[in-house]
Design a protein around this motif. Sequence first.
Motif, PDB file in Angstrom:
ATOM      1  N   ALA A 170       0.790  -1.162   0.075  1.00  0.00           N
ATOM      2  CA  ALA A 170      -0.279   0.195   0.668  1.00  0.00           C
ATOM      3  C   ALA A 170       0.450   1.644   0.121  1.00  0.00           C
ATOM      4  O   ALA A 170       2.448   1.180   0.836  1.00  0.00           O
ATOM      5  CB  ALA A 170      -1.308   0.010   1.097  1.00  0.00           C
ATOM      6  N   LEU A 180      -5.183   4.557   7.000  1.00  0.00           N
ATOM      7  CA  LEU A 180      -4.144   3.695   7.307  1.00  0.00           C
ATOM      8  C   LEU A 180      -3.766   3.175   8.482  1.00  0.00           C
ATOM      9  O   LEU A 180      -3.501   1.162   8.515  1.00  0.00           O
ATOM     10  CB  LEU A 180      -2.714   4.363   6.903  1.00  0.00           C
ATOM     11  CG  LEU A 180      -1.237   2.918   7.219  1.00  0.00           C
ATOM     12  CD1 LEU A 180      -1.693   2.232   5.717  1.00  0.00           C
ATOM     13  CD2 LEU A 180      -0.214   4.616   7.203  1.00  0.00           C
ATOM     14  N   TRP A 183      -6.814  -0.163   8.684  1.00  0.00           N
ATOM     15  CA  TRP A 183      -5.668  -0.781   7.448  1.00  0.00           C
ATOM     16  C   TRP A 183      -4.663  -1.844   8.086  1.00  0.00           C
ATOM     17  O   TRP A 183      -5.004  -2.728   8.116  1.00  0.00           O
ATOM     18  CB  TRP A 183      -5.468   0.088   6.493  1.00  0.00           C
ATOM     19  CG  TRP A 183      -4.957  -0.604   5.665  1.00  0.00           C
ATOM     20  CD1 TRP A 183      -5.438  -1.103   4.167  1.00  0.00           C
ATOM     21  CD2 TRP A 183      -3.328  -1.373   5.340  1.00  0.00           C
ATOM     22  NE1 TRP A 183      -4.940  -2.054   3.278  1.00  0.00           N
ATOM     23  CE2 TRP A 183      -3.685  -1.671   3.471  1.00  0.00           C
ATOM     24  CE3 TRP A 183      -2.518  -0.745   5.828  1.00  0.00           C
ATOM     25  CZ2 TRP A 183      -1.996  -2.286   3.129  1.00  0.00           C
ATOM     26  CZ3 TRP A 183      -0.921  -1.750   4.972  1.00  0.00           C
ATOM     27  CH2 TRP A 183      -1.235  -2.319   4.039  1.00  0.00           C
ATOM     28  N   SER A 257      -3.322  -2.587  -3.153  1.00  0.00           N
ATOM     29  CA  SER A 257      -4.268  -2.614  -1.613  1.00  0.00           C
ATOM     30  C   SER A 257      -4.355  -0.565  -1.095  1.00  0.00           C
ATOM     31  O   SER A 257      -3.439  -0.088  -1.339  1.00  0.00           O
ATOM     32  CB  SER A 257      -3.870  -3.095  -0.790  1.00  0.00           C
ATOM     33  OG  SER A 257      -5.197  -3.500   0.362  1.00  0.00           O
ATOM     34  N   VAL A 259      -5.407   1.862   0.708  1.00  0.00           N
ATOM     35  CA  VAL A 259      -6.156   1.935   2.484  1.00  0.00           C
ATOM     36  C   VAL A 259      -6.997   2.520   2.959  1.00  0.00           C
ATOM     37  O   VAL A 259      -7.222   2.271   3.734  1.00  0.00           O
ATOM     38  CB  VAL A 259      -5.003   3.309   3.058  1.00  0.00           C
ATOM     39  CG1 VAL A 259      -3.414   2.815   2.900  1.00  0.00           C
ATOM     40  CG2 VAL A 259      -5.505   4.534   2.773  1.00  0.00           C
ATOM     41  N   ASP A 260      -7.964   1.978   1.998  1.00  0.00           N
ATOM     42  CA  ASP A 260     -10.131   2.398   2.790  1.00  0.00           C
ATOM     43  C   ASP A 260     -10.051   1.430   2.230  1.00  0.00           C
ATOM     44  O   ASP A 260     -11.430   1.303   2.040  1.00  0.00           O
ATOM     45  CB  ASP A 260     -10.371   3.492   1.776  1.00  0.00           C
ATOM     46  CG  ASP A 260     -10.388   2.650   0.296  1.00  0.00           C
ATOM     47  OD1 ASP A 260      -9.786   2.188  -0.018  1.00  0.00           O
ATOM     48  OD2 ASP A 260     -11.107   4.139  -0.236  1.00  0.00           O
ATOM     49  N   ILE A 261      -9.638   0.112   2.980  1.00  0.00           N
ATOM     50  CA  ILE A 261      -9.760  -1.413   2.784  1.00  0.00           C
ATOM     51  C   ILE A 261     -10.141  -2.020   4.037  1.00  0.00           C
ATOM     52  O   ILE A 261      -8.702  -1.710   4.676  1.00  0.00           O
ATOM     53  CB  ILE A 261      -8.908  -2.385   2.349  1.00  0.00           C
ATOM     54  CG1 ILE A 261      -9.174  -1.369   0.786  1.00  0.00           C
ATOM     55  CG2 ILE A 261      -9.521  -3.600   1.672  1.00  0.00           C
ATOM     56  CD1 ILE A 261      -8.290  -2.338  -0.781  1.00  0.00           C
ATOM     57  N   VAL A 262     -11.060  -2.461   4.626  1.00  0.00           N
ATOM     58  CA  VAL A 262     -10.995  -3.317   5.868  1.00  0.00           C
ATOM     59  C   VAL A 262     -10.609  -4.962   5.822  1.00  0.00           C
ATOM     60  O   VAL A 262     -11.292  -5.333   4.664  1.00  0.00           O
ATOM     61  CB  VAL A 262     -12.056  -2.999   7.001  1.00  0.00           C
ATOM     62  CG1 VAL A 262     -12.146  -3.977   8.053  1.00  0.00           C
ATOM     63  CG2 VAL A 262     -12.567  -1.837   7.015  1.00  0.00           C
ATOM     64  N   TYR A 263      -9.589  -6.316   6.352  1.00  0.00           N
ATOM     65  CA  TYR A 263      -9.418  -7.306   5.833  1.00  0.00           C
ATOM     66  C   TYR A 263     -10.032  -8.408   7.103  1.00  0.00           C
ATOM     67  O   TYR A 263      -9.708  -7.236   8.214  1.00  0.00           O
ATOM     68  CB  TYR A 263      -7.458  -6.946   6.079  1.00  0.00           C
ATOM     69  CG  TYR A 263      -7.278  -6.821   4.693  1.00  0.00           C
ATOM     70  CD1 TYR A 263      -6.337  -7.363   3.454  1.00  0.00           C
ATOM     71  CD2 TYR A 263      -6.304  -4.945   4.195  1.00  0.00           C
ATOM     72  CE1 TYR A 263      -5.864  -6.973   3.039  1.00  0.00           C
ATOM     73  CE2 TYR A 263      -5.996  -4.710   3.190  1.00  0.00           C
ATOM     74  CZ  TYR A 263      -5.881  -5.390   2.282  1.00  0.00           C
ATOM     75  OH  TYR A 263      -5.272  -5.524   1.392  1.00  0.00           O
ATOM     76  N   ILE A 400     -12.083  -8.801   2.642  1.00  0.00           N
ATOM     77  CA  ILE A 400     -12.191  -7.909   2.447  1.00  0.00           C
ATOM     78  C   ILE A 400     -13.605  -7.110   1.802  1.00  0.00           C
ATOM     79  O   ILE A 400     -13.982  -7.047   1.435  1.00  0.00           O
ATOM     80  CB  ILE A 400     -10.828  -7.210   1.382  1.00  0.00           C
ATOM     81  CG1 ILE A 400     -11.270  -7.208  -0.222  1.00  0.00           C
ATOM     82  CG2 ILE A 400      -9.500  -7.717   2.297  1.00  0.00           C
ATOM     83  CD1 ILE A 400     -11.792  -6.358  -0.595  1.00  0.00           C
ATOM     84  N   HIS A 402     -14.086  -2.856   0.713  1.00  0.00           N
ATOM     85  CA  HIS A 402     -12.967  -1.735   0.048  1.00  0.00           C
ATOM     86  C   HIS A 402     -14.409  -0.647  -0.079  1.00  0.00           C
ATOM     87  O   HIS A 402     -15.207  -0.874  -0.726  1.00  0.00           O
ATOM     88  CB  HIS A 402     -12.648  -2.388  -1.581  1.00  0.00           C
ATOM     89  CG  HIS A 402     -11.943  -1.196  -2.177  1.00  0.00           C
ATOM     90  ND1 HIS A 402     -11.108  -1.060  -3.541  1.00  0.00           N
ATOM     91  CD2 HIS A 402     -11.755   0.380  -1.913  1.00  0.00           C
ATOM     92  CE1 HIS A 402     -10.694   0.169  -3.383  1.00  0.00           C
ATOM     93  NE2 HIS A 402     -11.192  -0.085  -2.519  1.00  0.00           N
ATOM     94  N   MET A 413     -14.980   2.516   7.732  1.00  0.00           N
ATOM     95  CA  MET A 413     -14.541   1.441   7.802  1.00  0.00           C
ATOM     96  C   MET A 413     -14.190   1.068   8.909  1.00  0.00           C
ATOM     97  O   MET A 413     -14.154   0.251   8.892  1.00  0.00           O
ATOM     98  CB  MET A 413     -13.296   2.035   7.431  1.00  0.00           C
ATOM     99  CG  MET A 413     -12.677   2.190   6.037  1.00  0.00           C
ATOM    100  SD  MET A 413     -11.051   2.850   5.932  1.00  0.00           S
ATOM    101  CE  MET A 413     -10.548   1.798   6.351  1.00  0.00           C
TER     102      MET A 413
END
Length: 437
Positions: A170, A180, A183, A257, A259-263, A400, A402, A413
């Motif tokens: 990222a 971040l 993230w 990836s 950074v506006d993503i939740v894993y 994930i 997004h 998020m």
Amino acid sequence: MIGRREGALMRNNGSHSLWKSKVVTAVAIGVLIGCVFAFLFPNGFFYSVPTSTPNRHLSLAGSKTQENPAECESSDRLNMLKSELVAVSDKNAELKKQARELTERLRFAEQGKDPAQKQFLALGKQQKAGPFGTVKGLRTNPTVVPDESVNPRLAKLLQKIAVKQELIVALANRNVKEMLEVWFTNIKRVNITNYLVVALDEEIEQFCQSNQVPVYKRDPDAAVDNIGKTGGNHKVSGLKFRILREFLQLGYGVLLSDVDIVYLQNPFDHLYRDSDVESMSDGHDNRTAYGYNDVFDEPAMGWARYAHTMRIWVYNSGFFYIRPTIPSIELLDRVATRLSQEDAWDQAVFNEELFFPSHPGYEGLHAARRTMDMYLFMNSKVLFKTVRNDAKLSKLKPVIVHVNYHPDKLPRMKAVVEFYVNGKQDALKAFPEGSNW
């Protein structure tokens, strides 16, 4: 009477002597002629050299054959020479065949007009087609040979971080610091260790170091640093294609990836790795995500008013897996070049280069691509428009989420974490499907 008898006897003796002289002379002449002919024709008038059996000869009586040792040796030598001649002939035939194959390869290489032949030359042995229904084309391009001289410092870092030559990457600057944190906090929570933040400024570098987050800051580059420190989301998104190239040259598969993503799960457990690019979709249902036949209606055309078109919603350039192959690197080069020359959105350029076919004046990219499962790799439109309102779908746990469709990224998020991690069933209800313009 006596006198008469003696006279007659004398006459007879003289005749006999003359006859004897003639006989002796004839014999002498005959012997002389015989010697001459014996010298000139030692084998006689009727002797001929046999041609069919060089190692045998007939006796004068024709009753028996005799072996000649010298002739037997000549025969063995002749047979050996014949064997050598056959071997040389076979070798010449093989060399001629190889020469024809090399000539054909050279012709194709010089013409440069047959991409399939180029691929054959690059990959190896040409194959015949199998039985009906069994033929499968190449799905996966070979990876490049790693070149650590491209960036020795990055190469050493990746050797420590990557797992099976793969990692999540990222890019971030101070503008996305809060996102971040969400993230990498969720990445750590699901025990993902092979990830890296490319810091575009000193603040992010220090922030990652203080949180034990793997971080890499590139060597100073005036043009790149200016975009990285001050650029908005689109400018930074365009920059990632240039930076990503080095990772592929070093031989690593990268899950790029935003950074506006939740894993919520480890994405490497859900990849197919059978294409150059494997990307999540901006589509929101099976048709838009995976493609459909869209009929265009033009009544003025009468009988031909209906035209069939093939449509698919774009791939999301904020989350995709890219393998270290030649087509992948060519894709990055094309996108980075266009973004440096055009005022364009990186996602639009990314999809145009990936999907547009070859046509007059343009050579399309020959890259394999795969669309990710839209419910495992979920965009925020699917979540807030469909999933949260469906009792069955809301029980599924994506890999994930997004938040790409909504500008209020950070609160959404956090709500995703509350819903899927902490089990708060009403965590998503407060948000509208869309957003204000």
